[in-house]
Design a protein around this motif. Structure first.
Motif, PDB file in Angstrom:
ATOM      1  N   ASN A 182       0.823  -1.216   0.000  1.00 32.32           N
ATOM      2  CA  ASN A 182       0.000   0.000   0.000  1.00 32.32           C
ATOM      3  C   ASN A 182       0.851   1.256   0.000  1.00 32.32           C
ATOM      4  N   ALA A 183       1.978   1.168  -0.703  1.00 31.17           N
ATOM      5  CA  ALA A 183       2.902   2.298  -0.875  1.00 31.17           C
ATOM      6  C   ALA A 183       3.525   2.740   0.435  1.00 31.17           C
ATOM      7  N   GLY A 184       3.504   1.867   1.454  1.00 32.15           N
ATOM      8  CA  GLY A 184       4.131   2.208   2.717  1.00 32.15           C
ATOM      9  C   GLY A 184       3.494   3.395   3.400  1.00 32.15           C
ATOM     10  N   ALA A 185       2.169   3.485   3.359  1.00 32.37           N
ATOM     11  CA  ALA A 185       1.474   4.602   4.003  1.00 32.37           C
ATOM     12  C   ALA A 185       1.864   4.680   5.471  1.00 32.37           C
ATOM     13  N   PRO A 186       2.072   5.877   6.005  1.00 28.74           N
ATOM     14  CA  PRO A 186       2.539   6.036   7.395  1.00 28.74           C
ATOM     15  C   PRO A 186       1.450   5.757   8.412  1.00 28.74           C
ATOM     16  N   ALA A 187       1.146   4.470   8.584  1.00 32.47           N
ATOM     17  CA  ALA A 187       0.160   4.061   9.572  1.00 32.47           C
ATOM     18  C   ALA A 187       0.547   2.684  10.083  1.00 32.47           C
ATOM     19  N   SER A 188       0.129   2.360  11.276  1.00 31.63           N
ATOM     20  CA  SER A 188       0.519   1.088  11.873  1.00 31.63           C
ATOM     21  C   SER A 188      -0.052  -0.098  11.114  1.00 31.63           C
ATOM     22  N   ASN A 189      -1.158   0.101  10.397  1.00 28.24           N
ATOM     23  CA  ASN A 189      -1.781  -0.984   9.645  1.00 28.24           C
ATOM     24  C   ASN A 189      -1.733  -0.717   8.145  1.00 28.24           C
ATOM     25  N   SER A 190      -0.637  -0.091   7.688  1.00 26.78           N
ATOM     26  CA  SER A 190      -0.578   0.300   6.283  1.00 26.78           C
ATOM     27  C   SER A 190      -0.339  -0.890   5.362  1.00 26.78           C
ATOM     28  N   ASN A 191       0.209  -1.981   5.883  1.00 28.68           N
ATOM     29  CA  ASN A 191       0.453  -3.161   5.073  1.00 28.68           C
ATOM     30  C   ASN A 191      -0.635  -4.204   5.307  1.00 28.68           C
ATOM     31  N   ASN A 192      -0.901  -5.016   4.266  1.00 30.88           N
ATOM     32  CA  ASN A 192      -1.909  -6.071   4.359  1.00 30.88           C
ATOM     33  C   ASN A 192      -1.280  -7.417   4.052  1.00 30.88           C
ATOM     34  N   GLN A 193      -1.756  -8.452   4.745  1.00 29.82           N
ATOM     35  CA  GLN A 193      -1.334  -9.816   4.466  1.00 29.82           C
ATOM     36  C   GLN A 193      -2.574 -10.692   4.316  1.00 29.82           C
ATOM     37  N   SER A 194      -2.474 -11.694   3.443  1.00 26.67           N
ATOM     38  CA  SER A 194      -3.591 -12.613   3.242  1.00 26.67           C
ATOM     39  C   SER A 194      -3.034 -13.997   2.937  1.00 26.67           C
ATOM     40  N   TYR A 195      -3.684 -15.016   3.508  1.00 30.39           N
ATOM     41  CA  TYR A 195      -3.209 -16.393   3.343  1.00 30.39           C
ATOM     42  C   TYR A 195      -4.377 -17.328   3.053  1.00 30.39           C
ATOM     43  N   PHE A 196      -4.067 -18.426   2.369  1.00 32.77           N
ATOM     44  CA  PHE A 196      -5.082 -19.435   2.084  1.00 32.77           C
ATOM     45  C   PHE A 196      -4.432 -20.809   2.137  1.00 32.77           C
ATOM     46  N   VAL A 197      -5.070 -21.741   2.830  1.00 29.63           N
ATOM     47  CA  VAL A 197      -4.660 -23.142   2.851  1.00 29.63           C
ATOM     48  C   VAL A 197      -5.868 -23.965   2.451  1.00 29.63           C
ATOM     49  N   GLY A 198      -5.718 -24.786   1.432  1.00 35.65           N
ATOM     50  CA  GLY A 198      -6.847 -25.570   0.950  1.00 35.65           C
ATOM     51  C   GLY A 198      -6.483 -27.013   0.680  1.00 35.65           C
ATOM     52  N   TYR A 199      -7.489 -27.865   0.723  1.00 34.94           N
ATOM     53  CA  TYR A 199      -7.324 -29.275   0.398  1.00 34.94           C
ATOM     54  C   TYR A 199      -8.518 -29.711  -0.426  1.00 34.94           C
ATOM     55  N   ARG A 200      -8.238 -30.319  -1.566  1.00 33.20           N
ATOM     56  CA  ARG A 200      -9.308 -30.793  -2.440  1.00 33.20           C
ATOM     57  C   ARG A 200      -9.009 -32.200  -2.914  1.00 33.20           C
ATOM     58  N   ASN A 201      -9.961 -33.102  -2.677  1.00 34.21           N
ATOM     59  CA  ASN A 201      -9.815 -34.490  -3.091  1.00 34.21           C
ATOM     60  C   ASN A 201     -11.205 -35.042  -3.389  1.00 34.21           C
ATOM     61  N   GLY A 202     -11.531 -35.168  -4.670  1.00 34.25           N
ATOM     62  CA  GLY A 202     -12.858 -35.617  -5.060  1.00 34.25           C
ATOM     63  C   GLY A 202     -13.907 -34.617  -4.618  1.00 34.25           C
ATOM     64  N   PRO A 203     -14.957 -35.062  -3.954  1.00 35.39           N
ATOM     65  CA  PRO A 203     -16.023 -34.132  -3.520  1.00 35.39           C
ATOM     66  C   PRO A 203     -15.625 -33.297  -2.305  1.00 35.39           C
ATOM     67  N   LEU A 204     -14.517 -33.652  -1.647  1.00 38.76           N
ATOM     68  CA  LEU A 204     -14.077 -32.945  -0.452  1.00 38.76           C
ATOM     69  C   LEU A 204     -13.287 -31.687  -0.843  1.00 38.76           C
ATOM     70  N   ASN A 205     -13.753 -30.534  -0.388  1.00 37.98           N
ATOM     71  CA  ASN A 205     -13.105 -29.259  -0.707  1.00 37.98           C
ATOM     72  C   ASN A 205     -13.100 -28.402   0.553  1.00 37.98           C
ATOM     73  N   ILE A 206     -11.911 -28.249   1.165  1.00 39.35           N
ATOM     74  CA  ILE A 206     -11.789 -27.529   2.426  1.00 39.35           C
ATOM     75  C   ILE A 206     -10.829 -26.366   2.256  1.00 39.35           C
ATOM     76  N   GLY A 207     -11.144 -25.241   2.878  1.00 37.41           N
ATOM     77  CA  GLY A 207     -10.255 -24.089   2.827  1.00 37.41           C
ATOM     78  C   GLY A 207     -10.285 -23.303   4.107  1.00 37.41           C
TER      79      GLY A 207
END
Length: 207
Positions: A182-207
């Protein structure tokens, strides 16, 4: 004589990237959705006017491509135009997922502005309309989509100025991580992080 040689050399340097670009796999894609509408509805002043309008509904287009770099490594890019208004004109070049990156057996790395890994849960949970209307989607509830951009709290919106890594599928498991500056905006929460963990096997789809 020297001037001619320099001119030839410069022309050769300019022509080389163009020749390489012609070998890339570039695709033009998109959708154009326009309709003619007749609507009416009771207003605050107790009138019920009839309105005729032509609307452009989430029309978009983009360019995406790949270029083999050898050794199983591929360069990738995408530029997607958002909010294409074919009735009033206008649009936003690069307003949707737009990036450059690399792809190989080790996974995919890209830089630009695109949806976060958190958005990948749409494939599991969905993003359906509520109250028989598209005004409020389920994502507005579980992802605070009503809050707008991620820096304002809308977790599944596009992250700008970001990098992302996706692993290849490994026995059904997949992991993705993204970091946005976010261009290093001068704020304590200026940066963002996002994560995803998934498992898919046949009809089973978990995230």
């Amino acid at each position: 004589m020297n001037k001619k040689l320099v001119a030839v050399a410069i022309a050769g340097l300019l022509a080389a990237p163009l020749a390489q670009a012609q070998t890339a796999n570039v695709t033009l894609y998109g959708r154009f959705n326009i309709d003619m509408e007749f609507v009416n509805g009771l207003q605050a002043n107790n009138t019920n006017p009839n309105v005729y309008r032509v609307s452009s509904n989430s029309s978009r287009f983009g360019l995406r491509g790949t270029e083999s770099l050898g050794g199983g490594l591929t360069a990738i890019f995408q530029i997607e135009n958002g909010s294409v208004n074919m009735t009033n004109g206008g649009g936003n070049l690069g307003g949707r997922d737009s990036f450059i990156g690399l792809n190989g057996s080790w996974g995919t790395f890209k830089m630009g502005r695109f949806l976060a890994p958190y958005d990948d849960i749409h494939g599991i949970f969905g993003n359906d309309s509520t109250y028989s209307s598209s005004i409020l989607s389920t994502a507005a509830l579980w992802a605070q989509g009503f809050a707008g951009q991620p820096e304002s709290g809308g977790f599944d919106d596009r992250l700008q100025k970001s990098i992302r890594y996706d692993t290849p599928a490994m026995s059904g498991f997949r992991i993705a991580a993204q970091f946005a500056t976010n261009a290093g905006a001068p704020a304590s929460n200026s940066n963002n992080q996002s994560y995803f963990v998934g498992y898919r096997n046949g009809p089973l789809n978990i995230g």
